[in-house]
Design an enzyme around this catalytic site. Structure first.
Site, PDB file in Angstrom:
ATOM      1  N   LYS A 136      31.270  48.120  27.534  1.00  0.00           N
ATOM      2  CA  LYS A 136      30.148  47.281  27.113  1.00  0.00           C
ATOM      3  C   LYS A 136      29.865  47.439  25.612  1.00  0.00           C
ATOM      4  O   LYS A 136      29.956  48.527  25.052  1.00  0.00           O
ATOM      5  CB  LYS A 136      28.892  47.655  27.903  1.00  0.00           C
ATOM      6  CG  LYS A 136      29.029  47.497  29.416  1.00  0.00           C
ATOM      7  CD  LYS A 136      29.184  46.065  29.850  1.00  0.00           C
ATOM      8  CE  LYS A 136      29.358  45.938  31.350  1.00  0.00           C
ATOM      9  NZ  LYS A 136      28.181  46.300  32.130  1.00  0.00           N
ATOM     10  N   GLU A 170      31.916  37.476  50.185  1.00  0.00           N
ATOM     11  CA  GLU A 170      30.923  36.838  49.317  1.00  0.00           C
ATOM     12  C   GLU A 170      31.273  35.397  48.972  1.00  0.00           C
ATOM     13  O   GLU A 170      30.969  34.915  47.881  1.00  0.00           O
ATOM     14  CB  GLU A 170      30.711  37.665  48.041  1.00  0.00           C
ATOM     15  CG  GLU A 170      30.280  39.096  48.336  1.00  0.00           C
ATOM     16  CD  GLU A 170      30.041  39.935  47.083  1.00  0.00           C
ATOM     17  OE1 GLU A 170      29.962  39.361  45.980  1.00  0.00           O
ATOM     18  OE2 GLU A 170      29.941  41.161  47.218  1.00  0.00           O
ATOM     19  N   SER A 222      33.677  41.356  46.650  1.00  0.00           N
ATOM     20  CA  SER A 222      34.031  39.942  46.580  1.00  0.00           C
ATOM     21  C   SER A 222      35.527  39.744  46.728  1.00  0.00           C
ATOM     22  O   SER A 222      36.329  40.603  46.348  1.00  0.00           O
ATOM     23  CB  SER A 222      33.559  39.340  45.253  1.00  0.00           C
ATOM     24  OG  SER A 222      34.161  40.007  44.149  1.00  0.00           O
ATOM     25  N   GLU A 240      34.819  52.430  37.869  1.00  0.00           N
ATOM     26  CA  GLU A 240      36.050  52.009  37.207  1.00  0.00           C
ATOM     27  C   GLU A 240      36.731  53.214  36.591  1.00  0.00           C
ATOM     28  O   GLU A 240      36.124  53.941  35.824  1.00  0.00           O
ATOM     29  CB  GLU A 240      35.741  50.990  36.108  1.00  0.00           C
ATOM     30  CG  GLU A 240      36.966  50.485  35.360  1.00  0.00           C
ATOM     31  CD  GLU A 240      37.511  51.447  34.319  1.00  0.00           C
ATOM     32  OE1 GLU A 240      38.750  51.523  34.178  1.00  0.00           O
ATOM     33  OE2 GLU A 240      36.719  52.124  33.645  1.00  0.00           O
ATOM     34  N   LYS A 292      36.474  28.550  28.102  1.00  0.00           N
ATOM     35  CA  LYS A 292      36.862  29.174  29.376  1.00  0.00           C
ATOM     36  C   LYS A 292      37.966  28.364  30.049  1.00  0.00           C
ATOM     37  O   LYS A 292      39.016  28.901  30.452  1.00  0.00           O
ATOM     38  CB  LYS A 292      35.647  29.261  30.295  1.00  0.00           C
ATOM     39  CG  LYS A 292      35.987  29.626  31.751  1.00  0.00           C
ATOM     40  CD  LYS A 292      34.768  29.476  32.653  1.00  0.00           C
ATOM     41  CE  LYS A 292      35.141  29.657  34.111  1.00  0.00           C
ATOM     42  NZ  LYS A 292      35.628  31.008  34.429  1.00  0.00           N
ATOM     43  N   HIS A 329      40.776  43.272  36.429  1.00  0.00           N
ATOM     44  CA  HIS A 329      40.612  42.368  35.291  1.00  0.00           C
ATOM     45  C   HIS A 329      41.945  41.970  34.679  1.00  0.00           C
ATOM     46  O   HIS A 329      41.974  41.226  33.699  1.00  0.00           O
ATOM     47  CB  HIS A 329      39.710  43.013  34.241  1.00  0.00           C
ATOM     48  CG  HIS A 329      38.301  43.208  34.718  1.00  0.00           C
ATOM     49  ND1 HIS A 329      37.923  44.324  35.415  1.00  0.00           N
ATOM     50  CD2 HIS A 329      37.201  42.426  34.637  1.00  0.00           C
ATOM     51  CE1 HIS A 329      36.637  44.228  35.731  1.00  0.00           C
ATOM     52  NE2 HIS A 329      36.180  43.085  35.280  1.00  0.00           N
TER      53      HIS A 329
END
EC number: 2.1.1.14
Length: 765
Positions: free
Chosen positions: A121, A493, A442, A674, A19, A703
């Site tokens: 997914k 958030e 957020s 989305e 990451k 994203h």
């Protein structure tokens, strides 16, 4: 002797090394060579951890996504990136996220940001893959360089390996045709490339290749079943042995087909399909290897080794060296190493096994079957103590919570009035313009937020100091939203580490790891909380933060909560009771928070159910039961409020056209989804279904670092308005903004507000 192997290993590293290396490269803070070296180091570490096995996987490591890796191996690149002339890894990132590092994009004007590949997914997991794209003109061309390089690395380390690839039928099934072409029409030329790949691996001395075909645990039409049969009959002449791997569920009506394919071995998920194993033994040809996934690759509870051995012993006696043992699926879905957890409650820790420990469990099972249980009697005894301790623990079982469940009534699931009556009252209360703008909840998790959180956890910052930092960030979010002209605000958030973990930390029945990270997509990692016992809410979880944010503005402020189904599906869930029981417990706990927010004057409350779709069983014939309790859980959570209180929910990166009636039955006043990456394709469901409530089709792909233009967002909303009446449409991003930078967020939201203003002007004409 029984063979042990693994289907795949977590690639992010025990300390999320991948990451941080990815993000440093994308920001221009490190070189491509440095990133590649981190990847090489991780592969070597992971092979070392798997050295106890007879065969370790090669090719399971990816810098972003294993499906995208397969697309590049097959030469299946979208047309929009085919002319890129830099390093192939930079082009790979462009497909994944719309761009690579700034330095890589700057080398030629033609190679700037592009539309990122669609993301969805992976079967019923929380892992997101980049969807392969097909057209009638798709041409496949082998590029085996990635696999061959990793194979060479493993050879230098003396690792006994088994290359892992995604099977041809699954690859076609999980992809999307970008025109009206038939994906199956591409199978003949695709198989030629697979045959070439297998021959290339044979020339490298490879004996076994794992070919993943999880599509076999789904309901296949006769055409797709025929495609499976055709594919493996065409590939049977390969000089390597094929281990066909299925996982995530039972084979059901594909069992006979899978058992009789001309492959050398078959892997079955014995966690989810144990009932199929004995019948399968009668179908399996006498020469074929049977690999059983006996360690749960999707959850973190210790395996009951003694009970598993009792079940395995007669199978091992029958199959002999034709029996292989493995985890049920790739260990991508669990954290790396439990030994890293120095602060986890010792009792709960004794009940757990992460990836490294699962491989140790596998070795114990194989040793017991190969050499007798006496050879591992100490390990078996320790395991038995842990299994019994968890089963009897009073921390797991709370009679008071169980008693509350008995009070559930249908009335708890009902709003006072139907949507049309509620909508009129809400419109009068909020007085919002047409195409109201909002965000999903957020805002960027800044360096200041992360530093304060680290200092607070380390005891370097007291409670008052921590709250002061969080309030400052909340105030910043409110100021920025007001300056942008958004209509419904959020508090940003700042205080939340994760949308599930934050709530789990405040609920009884949850435990938390320090390093229990798993990959969600690319560099995005999540740390699922551990739902080990009965759930209750000791006190309010969000009210003080939302109240503070509302005190800063006269505009409506959304209260932000994570819904019970998402809390369940994004946790490591206890396996000693039905999932729906845990979900109802969560629903009752979060319902209390909804009612407290309303009491505090918060009249718009968003209850995110981002994971509703992914909890669906893989076979449609099993959907009804799941949807009944999942929708009921949401309604229990949401429906205690007055008509004037507007309930929102959010779902991201999930195909849900086939459950649109159930989503409507959730009866949320507003749903946000989305649609930006899929170019509004998710709204196709509304061609035939009259969705009754309000909807916000996401027009800003959060994203990707690319900043969308107003014209693009207007065009997307016009597509939506062709299906949904304009008076019921909202304008919003497709997901939360915590992973983005303020420098990206502000211009993107400014463009989004501009798009809404243009839409209002057009509507007024």
């Amino acid at each position: 002797m029984i063979t042990t192997h693994n289907l795949g290993f977590p690639r992010i590293g025990a300390q999320r090394e991948l990451k941080f290396a990815l993000e440093a490269y994308w920001k221009g803070q490190s070189s491509l060579d440095t990133l590649k070296q981190v990847g090489k180091d991780l592969r070597q570490q992971h092979w070392q951890l798997q050295s106890v096995l007879d065969l370790a996987p090669v090719g399971d490591f990816a810098f972003y996504d294993q499906v995208l890796d397969m697309s590049f191996t097959l030469g299946n690149l979208p047309v929009r990136v085919q002319d890129f002339h830099g390093d192939p890894l930079d082009n790979y990132f462009r497909v994944a996220r719309g761009r690579s590092a700034e330095s890589a994009e700057a080398h030629a004007q033609c190679c700037g940001g592009v539309a990122a590949g669609e993301m969805t997914k992976w079967f019923d997991t929380n892992y997101h893959y980049i969807v392969p794209e097909f057209t009638a003109n798709t041409h496949f061309k082998l590029d085996a360089s990635r696999l061959l390089a990793q194979l060479a690395e493993a050879k230098t380390l003396g690792v006994q390996t088994k290359p892992v690839i995604i099977g041809p039928v699954t690859y076609l099934a999980i992809g999307k045709a970008k025109d009206d072409s038939d994906r199956l029409a591409l199978l003949p030329q695709l198989l030629n490339v697979y045959a070439e790949l297998l021959e290339t691996l044979a020339q490298q001395g490879v004996a076994w290749v794992q070919v993943d075909e999880p599509v076999l645990v789904t309901e296949l039409t006769p055409e797709w079943q025929h495609a499976v049969n055709l594919a493996y009959h065409q590939l049977k002449s390969s000089r390597v042995k094929l281990l066909l791997a299925t996982y995530f569920g039972p084979l059901a009506d594909n069992q006979y087909l899978a058992a009789n394919l001309p492959v050398a071995g078959l892997h079955i998920d014995a966690i989810n399909a144990r009932h199929e194993i004995v019948p399968l033994l009668a179908m399996l040809p006498a020469h074929k290897v049977l690999s059983l996934g006996v360690i749960n690759g999707r959850n973190i509870w210790k395996t009951d080794l003694n009970a598993t051995l009792d079940w395995l012993a007669p199978i091992a006696e029958r199959l002999g060296d034709r029996l292989w043992l493995a985890p049920s699926c790739s260990l991508l879905h669990v954290p790396v190493d439990l030994d890293s957890e120095l602060k986890l409650d010792s009792e709960i820790k004794s009940w757990l096994a992460f990836a490294k420990q699962k491989l140790e469990e596998l070795q114990v099972l194989a040793t017991a079957l190969n050499h007798g249980r006496e050879a591992v009697k100490v390990a078996l005894a320790v395991n038995q103590v842990a299994i019994e301790a968890r089963r009897l623990s009073k921390r797991v079982h709370n009679p008071a919570v169980k008693a509350v469940l008995q009070t559930l009534t249908p009335q708890l699931r009902q709003r006072q009035n139907v949507y049309t009556q509620r909508a009129a009252k809400q419109a009068a209360l909020f007085n919002l313009p047409k195409f109201p703008t909002t965000t999903i909840g957020s805002f960027p998790q800044t360096a200041e937020i992360r530093q304060a959180r680290r200092q607070f956890k380390a005891g370097e910052l007291d409670q008052a100091g921590y709250q002061a930092v969080m309030k400052a960030e909340i105030a910043r979010s409110v100021r920025e939203q007001e300056a942008l002209g958004l209509d419904v605000l959020v508090h940003g958030e700042a205080e939340r580490n994760d949308m599930v973990e934050y709530f789990g930390e405040q609920l009884e029945g949850y435990a938390f790891s320090q390093f229990g990270w798993v990959q969600s997509y690319g560099s995005r990692c999540v740390k699922p909380p551990i739902l080990f016992g009965d759930i209750s809410r000791p006190q309010a979880m969000t009210v003080q933060w939302i109240e503070y944010a509302q005190s800063l503005t006269s505009k409506p402020m959304k209260g932000m909560l994570t819904g019970p189904v998402t809390m369940l599906n994004w946790s490591f869930v206890r396996d000693d009771q039905p999932r729906e029981v845990s979900c109802y417990q969560l629903a009752l706990a979060i319902r209390q928070e909804v009612l407290d927010l309303e009491k505090a004057g918060i009249r718009i409350i968003q209850i995110d159910e981002a994971a509703l779709r992914e909890g669906l069983p893989l076979r449609k014939s099993d959907w009804k039961k799941y949807l009944q309790w999942a929708v009921a859980s949401f309604r229990i959570t949401a429906n205690g409020v007055a008509d004037e209180t507007q309930i929102h929910t959010h779902m991201c990166y999930s195909e849900f056209n086939d459950i649109i009636a159930e989503i409507a039955d959730m009866d949320a006043d507003v749903i946000t989804i989305e649609t930006s990456r899929s170019d509004m394709e998710l709204l196709d469901a509304f061609d035939d279904f009259n969705y009754p409530n309000e909807i916000g089709p996401g027009v800003y792909d959060i994203h990707s670092p690319n900043i969308p233009e107003p014209e693009r967002m207007v065009a997307l909303m016009q597509k939506a308005a062709a299906r949904i009446p304009a008076e019921r449409l909202w304008v919003n991003p497709d997901c939360g903004l915590k992973t983005r930078q303020w420098a990206e967020v502000i211009p993107a939201l400014r463009n989004m507000v501009s798009a809404a203003q243009q839409l209002r002007a057009q509507a007024a004409l």
